[in-house]
Design an enzyme around this catalytic site. Structure first.
Site, PDB file in Angstrom:
ATOM      1  N   GLU A  16      10.491  -4.607   4.623  1.00 11.69           N
ATOM      2  CA  GLU A  16      10.553  -6.043   4.310  1.00 11.69           C
ATOM      3  C   GLU A  16      10.246  -6.271   2.827  1.00 11.69           C
ATOM      4  OE1 GLU A  16       8.872  -4.694   6.793  1.00 11.69           O
ATOM      5  OE2 GLU A  16       9.126  -5.852   8.644  1.00 11.69           O
ATOM      6  N   LYS A  44       0.839  -1.206   0.000  1.00 12.21           N
ATOM      7  CA  LYS A  44       0.000   0.000   0.000  1.00 12.21           C
ATOM      8  C   LYS A  44       0.876   1.258   0.000  1.00 12.21           C
ATOM      9  CE  LYS A  44      -3.448   2.429   2.716  1.00 12.21           C
ATOM     10  NZ  LYS A  44      -4.429   2.409   3.794  1.00 12.21           N
ATOM     11  N   GLY A  66      -4.864  -1.758   4.864  1.00 15.44           N
ATOM     12  CA  GLY A  66      -4.085  -2.913   4.391  1.00 15.44           C
ATOM     13  C   GLY A  66      -4.780  -4.243   4.665  1.00 15.44           C
ATOM     14  N   ARG A  67      -5.311  -4.399   5.875  1.00 14.49           N
ATOM     15  CA  ARG A  67      -5.916  -5.690   6.243  1.00 14.49           C
ATOM     16  C   ARG A  67      -7.294  -5.887   5.620  1.00 14.49           C
ATOM     17  NH1 ARG A  67      -4.796  -2.282  10.232  1.00 14.49           N
ATOM     18  NH2 ARG A  67      -6.440  -1.365  11.512  1.00 14.49           N
ATOM     19  N   GLU A 126      -5.064  -6.454  14.586  1.00 14.91           N
ATOM     20  CA  GLU A 126      -4.509  -5.152  14.214  1.00 14.91           C
ATOM     21  C   GLU A 126      -5.622  -4.090  14.279  1.00 14.91           C
ATOM     22  OE1 GLU A 126      -2.624  -4.121  10.244  1.00 14.91           O
ATOM     23  OE2 GLU A 126      -0.810  -4.548  11.374  1.00 14.91           O
ATOM     24  N   LYS A 185       9.207  -0.813  14.396  1.00 14.57           N
ATOM     25  CA  LYS A 185       9.808  -0.445  13.101  1.00 14.57           C
ATOM     26  C   LYS A 185      10.903   0.595  13.319  1.00 14.57           C
ATOM     27  CE  LYS A 185       5.744  -0.685  10.070  1.00 14.57           C
ATOM     28  NZ  LYS A 185       4.837   0.113   9.248  1.00 14.57           N
ATOM     29  N   HIS A 236      -6.373 -33.101  17.579  1.00 17.58           N
ATOM     30  CA  HIS A 236      -5.313 -33.971  18.086  1.00 17.58           C
ATOM     31  C   HIS A 236      -4.143 -33.169  18.638  1.00 17.58           C
ATOM     32  CE1 HIS A 236      -7.195 -37.693  16.781  1.00 17.58           C
ATOM     33  NE2 HIS A 236      -7.686 -36.950  15.813  1.00 17.58           N
TER      34      HIS A 236
HETATM   35  O1  F6P Z   1       2.094  -4.058   9.957  1.00 20.02           O
HETATM   36  C1  F6P Z   1       1.709  -2.779   9.632  1.00 20.02           C
HETATM   37  C2  F6P Z   1       1.230  -2.661   8.225  1.00 20.02           C
HETATM   38  O2  F6P Z   1       1.098  -1.295   7.971  1.00 20.02           O
HETATM   39  C3  F6P Z   1      -0.078  -3.397   7.962  1.00 20.02           C
HETATM   40  O3  F6P Z   1      -1.185  -2.692   8.394  1.00 20.02           O
HETATM   41  C4  F6P Z   1      -0.006  -3.551   6.488  1.00 20.02           C
HETATM   42  O4  F6P Z   1      -0.947  -4.486   6.014  1.00 20.02           O
HETATM   43  C5  F6P Z   1       1.431  -3.990   6.335  1.00 20.02           C
HETATM   44  O5  F6P Z   1       2.131  -3.215   7.284  1.00 20.02           O
HETATM   45  C6  F6P Z   1       2.016  -3.831   4.970  1.00 20.02           C
HETATM   46  O6  F6P Z   1       1.986  -2.507   4.549  1.00 20.02           O
HETATM   47  P1  F6P Z   1       2.177  -2.116   3.029  1.00 20.02           P
HETATM   48  O7  F6P Z   1       1.072  -2.741   2.246  1.00 20.02           O
HETATM   49  O8  F6P Z   1       2.128  -0.617   3.003  1.00 20.02           O
HETATM   50  O9  F6P Z   1       3.504  -2.648   2.582  1.00 20.02           O
END
Ligand code: F6P
Length: 546
Positions: A215, A209, A271-272, A357, A508, A388
């Site tokens: 990452e 987003k 995002g979620r 979240e 972060k 199980h």
């Molecule tokens: O973990 C925080 C967060 O902002 C989530 O809400 C989001 O889904 C994720 O990081 C990834 O963010 P992006 O889509 O901006 O890479």
């Protein structure tokens, strides 16, 4: 800072607290004995989903009081504010419009005076063209070979939604395409995902987003190096092998992806909540545009149910209220989500982000600390495997664990009597959890005396059962929207902002500080706490060892 009247001082809340004291020890055995019809009465249906909530520790009075609470906190007005595009994400001053992603083409949803529905469909149309070209083989890589492998690089909502939905709908996927999902910044994730792939046949979808997530960008850069190393280093290959899904065109361009290969969404999609947006491109490539649209139809059906059904028959409202009943009055801390379907093997992981979240918050919309419990810990895994492993604790442990059981009347893979066995287990578990086995029943079975206490099942463990006919794209959409709106109902009652996630920021920021300390050649001056300093020193000293 304005301090609002606490939820716990609402008359409806107090009435529930008093009612809880009166009925907390009532057993489901007695509730069913007094009212055998409750198994059919305490049910509701919507968007193809059937909810049985009769195995909950509630009476008609409990439900009346819970529904009164939903009215008292203004759930209807808040729901309308969301559907109406108002900036209900108050800390970020944004609208919350994942519902616009599944609005019909002729729909109207205004955000600051602009109807956003045409934009949603414009992006969907662009996704359809692209997905068709990949599926049909007309989108070719740098060497002219069609795409056989699609690797989605993203994390959080840019990973969990697509991967959960791909797994859930794998039955409908085009099987000559290999889909992989890379999220962890641990190089192992990318290395394992690409080790057997031919770069000439591989398309990377970089889903982010913000397009600033460390990452994802780290993985995307390494993927680009892998691609270029495999294709002779010609930078032009990037345009044929990388597309981006984002709200941030400037950063996408900076990364080197052609804006023509960018699929956009807007900041009013959290995002979620984003996999029905452009973030679902990998899924659309896998299952095809028609199935993707069917899935959006399922989301829409649940959106309409949530908006139109009276609260007492409204699935997200009922499930939200039941969660509040256990979390805030019985002190339950978790919710187990237990799908009896192998295809839903990532569903609980997906719900963890959606729920935790969103509702893992400690202050109200006005910034006042809450004096009640908010979001639950969500966990679980598919059906009989869990039986199980951890069901022992649910049946006989000391913790109260409300659970959602999900099942389907028809299987997608008929194989002997597997499906009946699977469903027999689902029904058996909810029966055992509710009714248990008394000491007298254990004795009557002739169990040796030294085992009797150990073989008693107290029961009175509450469960919801959600049944659908078949796991189709539409069913999945309805199921996801059900949980999205359940989270909304709870966030509204708790008076918290379910749509920001400041809680991920501190870690972060600290990682950004520590990262150069790990990279430095000379021993850096460390000013963390004693534990963190020692861990960093040990890591620096030992990382080259062995
Ligand atoms: O973990 C925080 C967060 O902002 C989530 O809400 C989001 O889904 C994720 O990081 C990834 O963010 P992006 O889509 O901006 O890479």
């Amino acid at each position: 800072m304005t301090v609002t009247a606490s939820l716990t001082r609402h008359p409806e809340w107090r009435a529930l607290a008093a009612h809880h004291v009166a009925i907390k020890d009532r057993h489901l055995r007695d509730l069913f004995a007094e009212d055998p019809g409750r198994g059919e009465r305490l049910t509701a249906e919507g968007a193809g989903l059937y909810l049985d909530y009769s195995k909950h520790r509630v009476t008609d009075e409990t439900l009346r009081l819970l529904l009164a609470l939903a009215e008292a906190v203004g759930l209807k007005a808040r729901r309308e504010a969301m559907f109406g595009g108002e900036p209900i994400n108050s800390t970020e001053r944004r609208a919350v419009l994942h519902v616009a992603l599944r609005a019909p083409r002729d729909g109207t949803i205004l955000v600051e005076g602009e109807n956003v529905v045409p934009f949603v469909h414009q992006v969907l149309d662009k996704m359809v063209d692209f997905a068709e070209s990949v599926r049909g083989g007309s989108w070719t890589g740098q060497t002219g070979k069609p795409v056989r492998n699609v690797v989605n690089i993203g994390i959080g909502g840019s990973d969990l939604g697509p991967v959960m939905a791909y797994e859930a709908l794998r039955f409908y996927a085009q099987r000559n395409l290999t889909l992989r999902f890379v999220s962890n910044v641990d190089g192992t994730d990318l290395a394992e995902a690409t080790r057997d792939l031919d770069p000439a046949e591989t398309l990377f979808i970089v889903a982010s987003k913000t397009f600033t997530t460390i990452e994802t960008l780290t993985n995307a850069r390494s993927a680009r190096e892998w691609l270029l190393a495999g294709l002779g280093g010609d930078e032009a290959a990037v345009a044929k092998h990388f597309v981006a899904l984002s709200t941030n065109a400037a950063e996408v361009q900076k990364f080197g992806i052609d804006p023509a290969n960018m699929f956009e969404f807007r900041d009013w999609v959290g995002g979620r909540y984003s996999y029905p947006s452009a973030i679902g491109l990998s899924l659309m490539i896998a299952i095809g545009p028609d199935r993707f649209r069917e899935m959006l139809g399922g989301f829409r059906a649940m959106d309409e149910h949530f908006r139109d059904a009276p609260f007492e028959r409204n699935l997200p409202v009922l499930m939200g209220l039941l969660g509040i009943w256990y979390g805030d009055f019985f002190g339950a801390e978790t919710l187990a989500v237990l799908p009896y379907d192998q295809y839903l093997n990532r569903f609980s992981a997906y719900l963890q982000q959606l729920d935790m979240e969103s509702n893992g918050k400690r202050v109200t919309l006005d910034g006042a600390p809450v004096d009640y419990q908010t979001g639950p810990i969500v966990w679980g895994q598919p059906g009989t495997n869990g039986q199980h492993a951890f069901y022992q604790l649910i049946h006989q442990g000391t913790k109260l664990i409300p659970a959602d059981f999900l099942g389907f009347c028809q299987t997608l893979n008929p194989l002997g009597d597997h499906h009946d066995l699977l469903m027999a287990n689902l029904f058996a578990q909810t029966e055992a959890l509710a009714f248990g086995k008394t000491e007298a029943e254990v004795r009557a079975e002739g169990v040796p005396e030294h085992q009797v206490a150990h073989r008693v099942f107290p029961g009175n463990r509450p469960t919801s059962t959600i049944l659908a006919d078949r796991l189709t794209p539409a069913t999945l959409g309805a199921l996801v929207a059900l949980y999205e709106h359940k989270v909304f109902v709870q966030g509204t009652i708790w008076n918290i902002n379910s749509f920001d996630q400041w809680g991920v920021e501190l870690g972060k920021a600290l990682a950004n500080r520590i990262s150069p300390e790990l990279a430095a050649d000379a021993d850096p001056d460390l000013a963390h706490d004693g534990s963190t300093n020692a861990l960093i020193r040990r890591y620096r000293a030992r990382r080259g060892a062995g």
